[in-house]
Design an enzyme around this catalytic site. Structure first.
Site, PDB file in Angstrom:
ATOM      1  N   LYS A   1      -0.472   8.681   3.309  1.00  0.00           N
ATOM      2  CA  LYS A   1      -1.706   9.122   3.266  1.00  0.00           C
ATOM      3  C   LYS A   1      -2.724   7.973   3.495  1.00  0.00           C
ATOM      4  O   LYS A   1      -3.642   8.087   4.018  1.00  0.00           O
ATOM      5  CB  LYS A   1      -2.122   9.897   2.057  1.00  0.00           C
ATOM      6  CG  LYS A   1      -1.278  10.948   1.591  1.00  0.00           C
ATOM      7  CD  LYS A   1      -1.696  11.504   0.117  1.00  0.00           C
ATOM      8  CE  LYS A   1      -0.350  12.333  -0.303  1.00  0.00           C
ATOM      9  NZ  LYS A   1      -0.504  12.514  -1.830  1.00  0.00           N
ATOM     10  N   GLY A   2      -2.039   6.698   3.265  1.00  0.00           N
ATOM     11  CA  GLY A   2      -2.761   5.564   3.228  1.00  0.00           C
ATOM     12  C   GLY A   2      -3.492   5.203   4.319  1.00  0.00           C
ATOM     13  O   GLY A   2      -4.680   4.501   4.122  1.00  0.00           O
TER      14      GLY A   2
ATOM     15  N   GLU B   1      -1.003   1.998  10.064  1.00  0.00           N
ATOM     16  CA  GLU B   1      -0.334   1.912   8.874  1.00  0.00           C
ATOM     17  C   GLU B   1      -1.453   1.211   7.961  1.00  0.00           C
ATOM     18  O   GLU B   1      -2.234   0.047   8.718  1.00  0.00           O
ATOM     19  CB  GLU B   1       0.928   1.247   8.775  1.00  0.00           C
ATOM     20  CG  GLU B   1       1.836   1.020   7.604  1.00  0.00           C
ATOM     21  CD  GLU B   1       2.369   2.348   6.842  1.00  0.00           C
ATOM     22  OE1 GLU B   1       0.875   3.171   6.605  1.00  0.00           O
ATOM     23  OE2 GLU B   1       3.148   2.359   6.357  1.00  0.00           O
ATOM     24  N   ASP B   2      -1.438   1.521   6.858  1.00  0.00           N
ATOM     25  CA  ASP B   2      -2.225   0.690   5.890  1.00  0.00           C
ATOM     26  C   ASP B   2      -1.882  -0.747   5.548  1.00  0.00           C
ATOM     27  O   ASP B   2      -2.676  -1.673   5.530  1.00  0.00           O
ATOM     28  CB  ASP B   2      -2.723   1.450   4.616  1.00  0.00           C
ATOM     29  CG  ASP B   2      -1.409   1.873   4.011  1.00  0.00           C
ATOM     30  OD1 ASP B   2      -0.173   1.787   4.326  1.00  0.00           O
ATOM     31  OD2 ASP B   2      -1.340   2.509   2.723  1.00  0.00           O
TER      32      ASP B   2
ATOM     33  N   ASP C   1       4.718  -3.886   4.076  1.00  0.00           N
ATOM     34  CA  ASP C   1       5.067  -4.761   2.826  1.00  0.00           C
ATOM     35  C   ASP C   1       6.514  -5.057   3.344  1.00  0.00           C
ATOM     36  O   ASP C   1       6.977  -6.270   4.020  1.00  0.00           O
ATOM     37  CB  ASP C   1       4.981  -3.529   1.879  1.00  0.00           C
ATOM     38  CG  ASP C   1       5.312  -4.135   0.713  1.00  0.00           C
ATOM     39  OD1 ASP C   1       4.890  -5.438   0.472  1.00  0.00           O
ATOM     40  OD2 ASP C   1       5.878  -3.412  -0.361  1.00  0.00           O
TER      41      ASP C   1
ATOM     42  N   LYS D   1       2.115  -8.015   4.495  1.00  0.00           N
ATOM     43  CA  LYS D   1       2.326  -8.948   3.259  1.00  0.00           C
ATOM     44  C   LYS D   1       3.918  -9.533   3.926  1.00  0.00           C
ATOM     45  O   LYS D   1       5.120  -9.263   3.282  1.00  0.00           O
ATOM     46  CB  LYS D   1       2.971  -8.309   1.977  1.00  0.00           C
ATOM     47  CG  LYS D   1       1.616  -7.798   1.152  1.00  0.00           C
ATOM     48  CD  LYS D   1       2.199  -7.252  -0.290  1.00  0.00           C
ATOM     49  CE  LYS D   1       1.335  -5.903  -0.635  1.00  0.00           C
ATOM     50  NZ  LYS D   1       1.993  -5.444  -1.805  1.00  0.00           N
TER      51      LYS D   1
ATOM     52  N   PHE E   1      -0.846  -6.743  -5.266  1.00  0.00           N
ATOM     53  CA  PHE E   1      -0.801  -5.245  -5.014  1.00  0.00           C
ATOM     54  C   PHE E   1      -2.214  -4.796  -5.188  1.00  0.00           C
ATOM     55  O   PHE E   1      -3.125  -5.141  -5.860  1.00  0.00           O
ATOM     56  CB  PHE E   1      -0.239  -4.629  -6.466  1.00  0.00           C
ATOM     57  CG  PHE E   1       0.194  -3.169  -6.218  1.00  0.00           C
ATOM     58  CD1 PHE E   1       1.404  -2.824  -5.476  1.00  0.00           C
ATOM     59  CD2 PHE E   1      -0.838  -2.272  -6.311  1.00  0.00           C
ATOM     60  CE1 PHE E   1       1.323  -1.354  -5.093  1.00  0.00           C
ATOM     61  CE2 PHE E   1      -0.596  -0.813  -6.091  1.00  0.00           C
ATOM     62  CZ  PHE E   1       0.479  -0.327  -5.315  1.00  0.00           C
ATOM     63  N   VAL E   2      -2.506  -4.138  -3.895  1.00  0.00           N
ATOM     64  CA  VAL E   2      -3.789  -3.877  -3.535  1.00  0.00           C
ATOM     65  C   VAL E   2      -4.061  -2.167  -3.496  1.00  0.00           C
ATOM     66  O   VAL E   2      -3.379  -1.450  -3.186  1.00  0.00           O
ATOM     67  CB  VAL E   2      -4.152  -4.374  -2.366  1.00  0.00           C
ATOM     68  CG1 VAL E   2      -4.264  -6.136  -2.419  1.00  0.00           C
ATOM     69  CG2 VAL E   2      -3.414  -3.959  -1.122  1.00  0.00           C
TER      70      VAL E   2
ATOM     71  N   ASP F   1      -3.327   3.264  -2.509  1.00  0.00           N
ATOM     72  CA  ASP F   1      -3.200   4.054  -4.026  1.00  0.00           C
ATOM     73  C   ASP F   1      -2.518   3.121  -5.057  1.00  0.00           C
ATOM     74  O   ASP F   1      -1.528   2.380  -4.735  1.00  0.00           O
ATOM     75  CB  ASP F   1      -2.690   5.293  -3.881  1.00  0.00           C
ATOM     76  CG  ASP F   1      -1.221   5.562  -3.570  1.00  0.00           C
ATOM     77  OD1 ASP F   1      -0.772   4.506  -2.837  1.00  0.00           O
ATOM     78  OD2 ASP F   1      -0.620   6.123  -4.277  1.00  0.00           O
TER      79      ASP F   1
ATOM     80  N   ARG G   1      -7.666   5.671  -3.745  1.00  0.00           N
ATOM     81  CA  ARG G   1      -7.684   5.592  -2.221  1.00  0.00           C
ATOM     82  C   ARG G   1      -9.055   5.628  -1.757  1.00  0.00           C
ATOM     83  O   ARG G   1      -9.378   5.189  -0.595  1.00  0.00           O
ATOM     84  CB  ARG G   1      -7.031   6.764  -1.581  1.00  0.00           C
ATOM     85  CG  ARG G   1      -5.203   6.730  -2.098  1.00  0.00           C
ATOM     86  CD  ARG G   1      -4.673   7.861  -1.148  1.00  0.00           C
ATOM     87  NE  ARG G   1      -3.398   8.390  -1.584  1.00  0.00           N
ATOM     88  CZ  ARG G   1      -2.216   7.648  -1.272  1.00  0.00           C
ATOM     89  NH1 ARG G   1      -2.315   6.525  -0.304  1.00  0.00           N
ATOM     90  NH2 ARG G   1      -1.005   7.864  -1.597  1.00  0.00           N
TER      91      ARG G   1
HETATM   92  P1  IMP Z   1       7.346  -0.715   3.396  1.00  0.00           P
HETATM   93  O1  IMP Z   1       8.264   0.277   3.810  1.00  0.00           O
HETATM   94  O2  IMP Z   1       7.730  -1.430   1.995  1.00  0.00           O
HETATM   95  O3  IMP Z   1       6.571  -1.872   4.258  1.00  0.00           O
HETATM   96  O4  IMP Z   1       6.007   0.116   2.520  1.00  0.00           O
HETATM   97  C1  IMP Z   1       4.713   0.219   3.081  1.00  0.00           C
HETATM   98  C2  IMP Z   1       4.210   1.246   2.017  1.00  0.00           C
HETATM   99  O5  IMP Z   1       4.404   0.847   0.772  1.00  0.00           O
HETATM  100  C3  IMP Z   1       2.784   1.178   2.458  1.00  0.00           C
HETATM  101  O6  IMP Z   1       2.658   2.012   3.566  1.00  0.00           O
HETATM  102  C4  IMP Z   1       1.921   1.442   1.009  1.00  0.00           C
HETATM  103  O7  IMP Z   1       2.095   2.877   1.066  1.00  0.00           O
HETATM  104  C5  IMP Z   1       3.058   1.047  -0.039  1.00  0.00           C
HETATM  105  N1  IMP Z   1       2.500  -0.223  -0.317  1.00  0.00           N
HETATM  106  C6  IMP Z   1       3.008  -1.404  -0.235  1.00  0.00           C
HETATM  107  N2  IMP Z   1       2.186  -2.543  -0.820  1.00  0.00           N
HETATM  108  C7  IMP Z   1       1.223  -1.700  -1.248  1.00  0.00           C
HETATM  109  C8  IMP Z   1      -0.027  -2.205  -2.226  1.00  0.00           C
HETATM  110  O8  IMP Z   1      -0.281  -3.492  -2.535  1.00  0.00           O
HETATM  111  N3  IMP Z   1      -0.857  -1.205  -2.556  1.00  0.00           N
HETATM  112  C9  IMP Z   1      -0.477  -0.010  -2.275  1.00  0.00           C
HETATM  113  N4  IMP Z   1       0.404   0.485  -1.573  1.00  0.00           N
HETATM  114  C10 IMP Z   1       1.399  -0.365  -0.973  1.00  0.00           C
HETATM  115 MG    MG Z   2       1.326   4.003   3.208  1.00  0.00          MG
END
Ligand code: IMP
Ligand code: MG
Length: 181
Positions: free
Chosen positions: A45-46, A101-102, A105, A133, A154-155, A161, A167
């Protein structure tokens, strides 16, 4: 001194800084598309607020689609298991695709989605992420468009969220240990 919201949260990027950066990203994407149509795929949803704003900063015909993913259980992300819980509504074969994508990570989510979408043979596939990140990366993946690159914080807010909350904050804020709820 960092500014704080009325909830006492520390602001990392204000709504004005976000708007300025999103406008720049939209202009760059517009240039790169050379007038061609676009399918914007938001990761629920982000990414919803970012997609809404970015789409209005892009000056080509764009359609929207959305996917949703989940990782198998919290804290087990290093397993690399990502599951698709909502698929695309329309075919993307031969289309210019922009995955929105938001936050990028570990990269597990976008690496999974990129592989999945490439199997559908889009004409082009690009990735736009509002936040990156890089220090957290497990999968080798980079976005074509990055709003802000941040350290391992962590944001929350602007779509992001903590346990489904925050959100709708208009600014991007830091989730500090003294604000667990
Ligand atoms: P990845 O698969 O680890 O790259 O995951 C990315 C997803 O993790 C993002 O779309 C977010 O939903 C969640 N996420 C990663 N870091 C944060 C954060 O700092 N705050 C909130 N959601 C996060
Ligand atoms: Mg997300």
């Amino acid at each position: 001194m960092a500014s704080t919201t009325n909830q006492g949260l520390e602001v990392l990027y204000t709504r004005e800084q976000i708007a300025k950066r999103v406008a720049e990203m939209g202009a760059q994407i517009t240039r790169d598309l050379h007038g061609e149509n676009l399918v914007m795929i938001g990761v629920l949803k982000g990414a919803a607020p970012f997609l809404a704003d970015l789409s209005r900063a892009i000056e080509v015909d764009a359609t929207f689609d959305f996917v949703a993913t989940s990782s198998y259980g919290r804290g087990t992300r290093t397993s690399g298991a990502v599951k698709l819980i909502k698929d695309l509504d329309a075919p993307i074969e031969g289309k210019n695709v922009l995955v929105v994508e938001d936050i990028l990570d570990t990269g597990l989510t976008l690496a999974y989605l990129r592989k999945l979408f490439l199997q559908h043979h889009p004409k082009t596939l690009r990735i736009a992420t509002l936040l990156d990140k890089p220090s957290r990366r497990i999968e080798t993946i980079e976005a074509d468009y990055v709003g802000f690159s941040i350290p391992n914080l962590f944001v929350i807010g602007y779509g992001m969220d903590y346990a489904e909350r925050y959100r709708n904050l208009p600014d991007i804020c830091l989730m500090t240990p003294d604000h667990p709820e």
